[in-house]
Design a protein around this motif. Structure first.
Motif, PDB file in Angstrom:
ATOM      1  N   TYR A 200      69.024  36.262  36.729  1.00 28.85           N
ATOM      2  CA  TYR A 200      68.351  36.385  37.999  1.00 28.85           C
ATOM      3  C   TYR A 200      68.719  36.748  38.916  1.00 28.85           C
ATOM      4  O   TYR A 200      70.042  36.148  39.589  1.00 28.85           O
ATOM      5  CB  TYR A 200      67.547  35.281  38.249  1.00 28.85           C
ATOM      6  N   GLY A 201      68.356  37.476  40.368  1.00 36.16           N
ATOM      7  CA  GLY A 201      68.776  37.740  41.252  1.00 36.16           C
ATOM      8  C   GLY A 201      69.528  39.460  40.981  1.00 36.16           C
ATOM      9  O   GLY A 201      69.990  40.005  42.294  1.00 36.16           O
ATOM     10  N   GLU A 202      70.052  40.416  39.881  1.00 37.67           N
ATOM     11  CA  GLU A 202      71.146  41.344  39.431  1.00 37.67           C
ATOM     12  C   GLU A 202      70.371  41.633  38.097  1.00 37.67           C
ATOM     13  O   GLU A 202      70.450  42.728  38.830  1.00 37.67           O
ATOM     14  CB  GLU A 202      72.248  41.200  39.537  1.00 37.67           C
ATOM     15  N   GLN A 203      69.673  40.706  37.603  1.00 45.09           N
ATOM     16  CA  GLN A 203      69.070  41.912  36.393  1.00 45.09           C
ATOM     17  C   GLN A 203      67.760  42.081  36.456  1.00 45.09           C
ATOM     18  O   GLN A 203      67.383  40.581  36.875  1.00 45.09           O
ATOM     19  CB  GLN A 203      69.057  41.069  34.898  1.00 45.09           C
ATOM     20  N   SER A 204      67.195  43.406  36.304  1.00 48.11           N
ATOM     21  CA  SER A 204      65.231  43.670  36.421  1.00 48.11           C
ATOM     22  C   SER A 204      65.363  42.954  35.515  1.00 48.11           C
ATOM     23  O   SER A 204      65.693  42.523  34.576  1.00 48.11           O
ATOM     24  CB  SER A 204      65.815  45.208  36.442  1.00 48.11           C
ATOM     25  N   GLY A 205      63.907  42.188  36.191  1.00 46.71           N
ATOM     26  CA  GLY A 205      63.085  41.752  34.945  1.00 46.71           C
ATOM     27  C   GLY A 205      63.257  40.311  34.725  1.00 46.71           C
ATOM     28  O   GLY A 205      62.587  39.717  34.572  1.00 46.71           O
ATOM     29  N   ALA A 206      64.332  39.586  35.256  1.00 49.10           N
ATOM     30  CA  ALA A 206      64.726  38.785  34.902  1.00 49.10           C
ATOM     31  C   ALA A 206      64.047  37.023  36.156  1.00 49.10           C
ATOM     32  O   ALA A 206      63.429  37.611  37.216  1.00 49.10           O
ATOM     33  CB  ALA A 206      66.014  38.104  35.541  1.00 49.10           C
ATOM     34  N   ILE A 207      63.500  35.674  35.022  1.00 47.39           N
ATOM     35  CA  ILE A 207      62.449  34.963  36.500  1.00 47.39           C
ATOM     36  C   ILE A 207      63.219  34.319  36.725  1.00 47.39           C
ATOM     37  O   ILE A 207      64.308  34.334  36.509  1.00 47.39           O
ATOM     38  CB  ILE A 207      61.606  34.223  35.078  1.00 47.39           C
ATOM     39  N   THR A 208      62.800  33.372  37.520  1.00 47.70           N
ATOM     40  CA  THR A 208      63.352  32.290  38.041  1.00 47.70           C
ATOM     41  C   THR A 208      62.867  30.860  37.145  1.00 47.70           C
ATOM     42  O   THR A 208      62.349  31.078  36.544  1.00 47.70           O
ATOM     43  CB  THR A 208      62.214  32.173  39.851  1.00 47.70           C
ATOM     44  N   LEU A 209      64.030  30.087  37.820  1.00 45.28           N
ATOM     45  CA  LEU A 209      63.838  28.779  37.253  1.00 45.28           C
ATOM     46  C   LEU A 209      62.794  28.151  37.148  1.00 45.28           C
ATOM     47  O   LEU A 209      62.523  27.218  35.958  1.00 45.28           O
ATOM     48  CB  LEU A 209      65.479  27.960  37.916  1.00 45.28           C
ATOM     49  N   ALA A 210      62.093  28.324  38.434  1.00 46.12           N
ATOM     50  CA  ALA A 210      60.820  27.767  38.774  1.00 46.12           C
ATOM     51  C   ALA A 210      59.726  28.280  37.815  1.00 46.12           C
ATOM     52  O   ALA A 210      59.129  27.729  37.512  1.00 46.12           O
ATOM     53  CB  ALA A 210      60.475  28.481  40.262  1.00 46.12           C
ATOM     54  N   ARG A 211      59.493  29.806  37.444  1.00 41.02           N
ATOM     55  CA  ARG A 211      58.795  30.705  36.484  1.00 41.02           C
ATOM     56  C   ARG A 211      59.393  29.619  34.792  1.00 41.02           C
ATOM     57  O   ARG A 211      57.931  29.330  34.100  1.00 41.02           O
ATOM     58  CB  ARG A 211      59.300  31.651  36.457  1.00 41.02           C
ATOM     59  N   ALA A 212      60.273  29.728  35.071  1.00 40.44           N
ATOM     60  CA  ALA A 212      61.238  28.712  33.336  1.00 40.44           C
ATOM     61  C   ALA A 212      60.475  27.450  33.213  1.00 40.44           C
ATOM     62  O   ALA A 212      60.191  27.295  32.281  1.00 40.44           O
ATOM     63  CB  ALA A 212      62.573  28.717  33.688  1.00 40.44           C
ATOM     64  N   VAL A 213      60.702  26.650  34.550  1.00 40.27           N
ATOM     65  CA  VAL A 213      59.535  25.112  34.451  1.00 40.27           C
ATOM     66  C   VAL A 213      58.142  25.494  33.696  1.00 40.27           C
ATOM     67  O   VAL A 213      57.696  24.772  33.505  1.00 40.27           O
ATOM     68  CB  VAL A 213      60.156  24.831  36.050  1.00 40.27           C
ATOM     69  N   ASP A 214      57.664  26.263  34.706  1.00 41.71           N
ATOM     70  CA  ASP A 214      56.838  26.440  34.750  1.00 41.71           C
ATOM     71  C   ASP A 214      56.282  26.147  32.921  1.00 41.71           C
ATOM     72  O   ASP A 214      55.630  26.069  32.071  1.00 41.71           O
ATOM     73  CB  ASP A 214      55.255  27.624  34.854  1.00 41.71           C
ATOM     74  N   TYR A 215      56.920  27.412  31.462  1.00 42.54           N
ATOM     75  CA  TYR A 215      56.662  26.910  30.526  1.00 42.54           C
ATOM     76  C   TYR A 215      57.259  25.797  29.946  1.00 42.54           C
ATOM     77  O   TYR A 215      56.501  25.773  29.044  1.00 42.54           O
ATOM     78  CB  TYR A 215      57.827  28.522  29.912  1.00 42.54           C
ATOM     79  N   TRP A 216      57.723  25.114  30.153  1.00 47.43           N
ATOM     80  CA  TRP A 216      58.543  24.240  29.452  1.00 47.43           C
ATOM     81  C   TRP A 216      57.326  22.802  29.950  1.00 47.43           C
ATOM     82  O   TRP A 216      56.846  22.218  29.274  1.00 47.43           O
ATOM     83  CB  TRP A 216      59.558  22.939  30.129  1.00 47.43           C
ATOM     84  N   ILE A 217      57.059  22.612  30.734  1.00 51.55           N
ATOM     85  CA  ILE A 217      55.913  21.882  31.021  1.00 51.55           C
ATOM     86  C   ILE A 217      54.414  22.482  30.121  1.00 51.55           C
ATOM     87  O   ILE A 217      53.918  21.824  29.856  1.00 51.55           O
ATOM     88  CB  ILE A 217      55.011  22.017  33.022  1.00 51.55           C
ATOM     89  N   SER A 218      54.262  24.075  29.990  1.00 49.73           N
ATOM     90  CA  SER A 218      52.772  24.770  28.606  1.00 49.73           C
ATOM     91  C   SER A 218      53.781  23.714  27.499  1.00 49.73           C
ATOM     92  O   SER A 218      52.735  23.593  26.649  1.00 49.73           O
ATOM     93  CB  SER A 218      53.191  25.698  29.378  1.00 49.73           C
ATOM     94  N   LEU A 219      55.208  23.691  27.289  1.00 50.15           N
ATOM     95  CA  LEU A 219      55.038  22.938  26.206  1.00 50.15           C
ATOM     96  C   LEU A 219      54.905  21.313  26.082  1.00 50.15           C
ATOM     97  O   LEU A 219      55.690  20.980  25.330  1.00 50.15           O
ATOM     98  CB  LEU A 219      56.119  23.475  25.631  1.00 50.15           C
ATOM     99  N   ALA A 220      54.852  20.700  27.284  1.00 48.25           N
ATOM    100  CA  ALA A 220      54.828  19.595  26.783  1.00 48.25           C
ATOM    101  C   ALA A 220      54.467  18.464  25.580  1.00 48.25           C
ATOM    102  O   ALA A 220      54.921  17.681  25.284  1.00 48.25           O
ATOM    103  CB  ALA A 220      54.343  18.855  28.713  1.00 48.25           C
ATOM    104  N   ASP A 221      53.647  19.340  25.460  1.00 43.45           N
ATOM    105  CA  ASP A 221      52.641  18.977  24.168  1.00 43.45           C
ATOM    106  C   ASP A 221      53.718  18.617  22.743  1.00 43.45           C
ATOM    107  O   ASP A 221      53.311  18.016  22.236  1.00 43.45           O
ATOM    108  CB  ASP A 221      51.151  19.126  23.870  1.00 43.45           C
ATOM    109  N   VAL A 222      54.284  19.607  22.636  1.00 41.04           N
ATOM    110  CA  VAL A 222      55.363  19.961  21.671  1.00 41.04           C
ATOM    111  C   VAL A 222      56.530  19.376  21.558  1.00 41.04           C
ATOM    112  O   VAL A 222      56.917  18.462  21.060  1.00 41.04           O
ATOM    113  CB  VAL A 222      55.469  21.154  21.653  1.00 41.04           C
ATOM    114  N   LEU A 223      56.473  19.167  23.144  1.00 42.30           N
ATOM    115  CA  LEU A 223      58.387  18.289  23.292  1.00 42.30           C
ATOM    116  C   LEU A 223      57.653  16.298  23.433  1.00 42.30           C
ATOM    117  O   LEU A 223      58.790  15.942  23.139  1.00 42.30           O
ATOM    118  CB  LEU A 223      58.974  19.463  24.781  1.00 42.30           C
ATOM    119  N   ALA A 224      56.732  16.989  23.601  1.00 38.85           N
ATOM    120  CA  ALA A 224      56.938  14.920  23.921  1.00 38.85           C
ATOM    121  C   ALA A 224      57.159  14.297  22.862  1.00 38.85           C
ATOM    122  O   ALA A 224      56.870  14.527  21.229  1.00 38.85           O
ATOM    123  CB  ALA A 224      55.007  14.541  23.720  1.00 38.85           C
TER     124      ALA A 224
END
Length: 449
Positions: free
Chosen positions: A119-143
């Motif tokens: 991120y910051g150099e690679q086109s299309g790379a996402i932020t850590l904040a966006r990655a956290v959104d993904y992990w939160i969407s998996l909360a029921d699987v990770l629990a």
């Protein structure tokens, strides 16, 4: 696989400032915990990762890879996932199946989001904040999977540009995951395509660790061309050890387009110091780094040169991996040539220091040695050890010391971070050597300053 550094390593920054000692935290939902720079499983048993990376998101049909990796002795697999921003999203059901495959094969599962890469150099790379959104969407699987799963927020979350916010963004990401209810051990990758040549993670890891209310964060360095000497490897990892911060080598190879990593030192130093590692990668590499495949075409019966080294070579998976105790555990590997470590040294009654020499492991033509330095009744600010080999042995690489040889005579001095010892305190350094005929243990002297 991914782009690596195009810039040479920057000059070393100032020494890592002292950080607070971190005690044993409350156990997080009977899962993994961190204390005093070490990782412990849900039974309170120290766990040291010995495994590989697997590019699941690009090869979702290769589900037999989990059993194949386990059969070769691994205790951990780091699984590449996608949030859907750069590649096809790994669904909740798919991630649940990955966790099931890890558990069925008695592997600890490190799950990582790859879309953050560069991120910051690679086109299309996402932020850590966006990655956290993904992990939160998996909360029921990770629990409920805290015993078996470690959450690696985002792979190599910054390239070689615009990485100055790594500490703030990483701390914020960790706190968001905790607020969302995730109690797993969290793994944080370094910037600079994972290799931290700017020492941004090294010099800010303590603040990120302190930002985690559970004090349950592990740091991950990726070692490719930046880490092509024993001195660079031992200095980087040694600073985390000295600071009491948990560090793993989350990726590394035996070769790379940006340089030639010193994989022998990575393996030897990690084994001597209880540091986990995960080799890149099981199979399916492209983009000119196909040589990083450990197995040809996902076939465990067709290991590459790199695969043979990582699984079957000195300090490799076969020799050093121990299954996590939550699966019942296996005893530590032993070989006829393994030598026990010496008992703790009694401090000398006066000032000065003493040193003891041991052979930690030995194989045909080579061995791993260790010297333990102990201060006397007074604190010391530096030390020098000396010995003379009697059987033509030689030292090829070392860590946690500045070592020189003149014929059979060897002199090893402290480095910046391990010279100061309190009265009665000890520190160890290690080395890889060669031998022919016999490998007698020399007498070692120690001089303090």
């Amino acid at each position: 696989m991914k782009t690596r550094l195009s810039a040479t390593a920057a000059a070393l920054l100032a020494l890592l400032v002292a950080v607070l000692a971190f005690g044993q935290p409350a156990r997080a939902a009977a899962g993994f915990t961190v204390a005093n720079g070490k990782l412990y499983d849900a039974n309170g048993t120290e766990f040291i990762m010995r495994g590989v990376n697997h590019a699941h998101t690009w090869y979702p049909q290769q589900t037999s890879s989990f059993a194949d990796v386990k059969a070769l002795g691994a205790n951990t697999v780091r699984v590449v996932l996608s949030s859907g921003d750069r590649w096809t999203r790994n669904t909740n059901a798919d991630v649940a199946n990955v966790i099931s495959l890890c558990k069925a094969n008695r592997l600890i599962c490190v799950l990582e989001v790859h879309d953050t890469t560069g991120y910051g150099e690679q086109s299309g790379a996402i932020t850590l904040a966006r990655a956290v959104d993904y992990w939160i969407s998996l909360a029921d699987v990770l629990a409920g999977q805290e015993k078996y799963v470690i959450v690696n927020i985002g792979n190599e979350p910054y390239g070689n540009q615009n990485y100055g916010s790594w500490a703030t963004d990483s701390a914020t990401a960790v706190k968001r995951l905790r607020t969302a209810g995730l109690t797993h051990t969290i793994m944080v990758d370094a910037p600079n395509w994972g290799q931290d040549w700017s020492f941004t993670m090294r010099d800010n890891a303590a603040s990120v660790f302190a930002a985690d209310p559970a004090r349950n964060t592990v740091f991950s360095i990726h070692m490719y061309g930046v880490f092509d000497t024993a001195a660079e490897i031992s200095d980087y990892l040694g600073r985390f050890r000295a600071a009491g911060l948990p560090i793993v080598v989350g990726e590394f190879g035996f070769n790379h387009s940006d340089g030639d990593p010193d994989e022998d030192t990575i393996l030897a130093y990690s084994q001597a110091n209880g540091i986990g590692w995960l080799g890149w990668s099981w199979s399916g590499n492209g983009g000119g780094v196909e040589y990083l495949d450990l197995a040809t075409s996902f076939n465990p019966a067709s290991l590459t040169t790199w695969g043979q080294r990582l699984f079957n070579g000195p300090n490799g998976i076969r020799q050093t991996a121990r299954e996590a105790s939550v699966f019942g555990g296996t005893p530590p590997p032993t070989t006829p040539t393994a030598h026990p470590r010496p008992p703790p040294t009694t401090p000398p009654p006066g000032g000065g220091c003493t040193a003891t020499y041991s052979v930690v492991n030995q194989w045909q033509g080579g061995f791993q040695g260790e010297v333990r330095v102990t201060a006397g009744a007074s604190a010391i600010t530096g030390w020098t050890t000396r010995w003379t080999f009697a059987n033509g042995q030689s030292v090829t690489q070392s860590w946690n010391t500045t070592l020189t040889s003149s014929g059979a005579a060897v002199t090893a001095r402290n480095v910046d971070h391990n010279g100061r010892l309190a009265a009665g305190a000890s520190v160890s350094f290690g080395f890889i050597g060669g031998w022919t005929g016999s490998n007698a243990k020399p007498e070692v002297t120690c001089t303090a300053s």
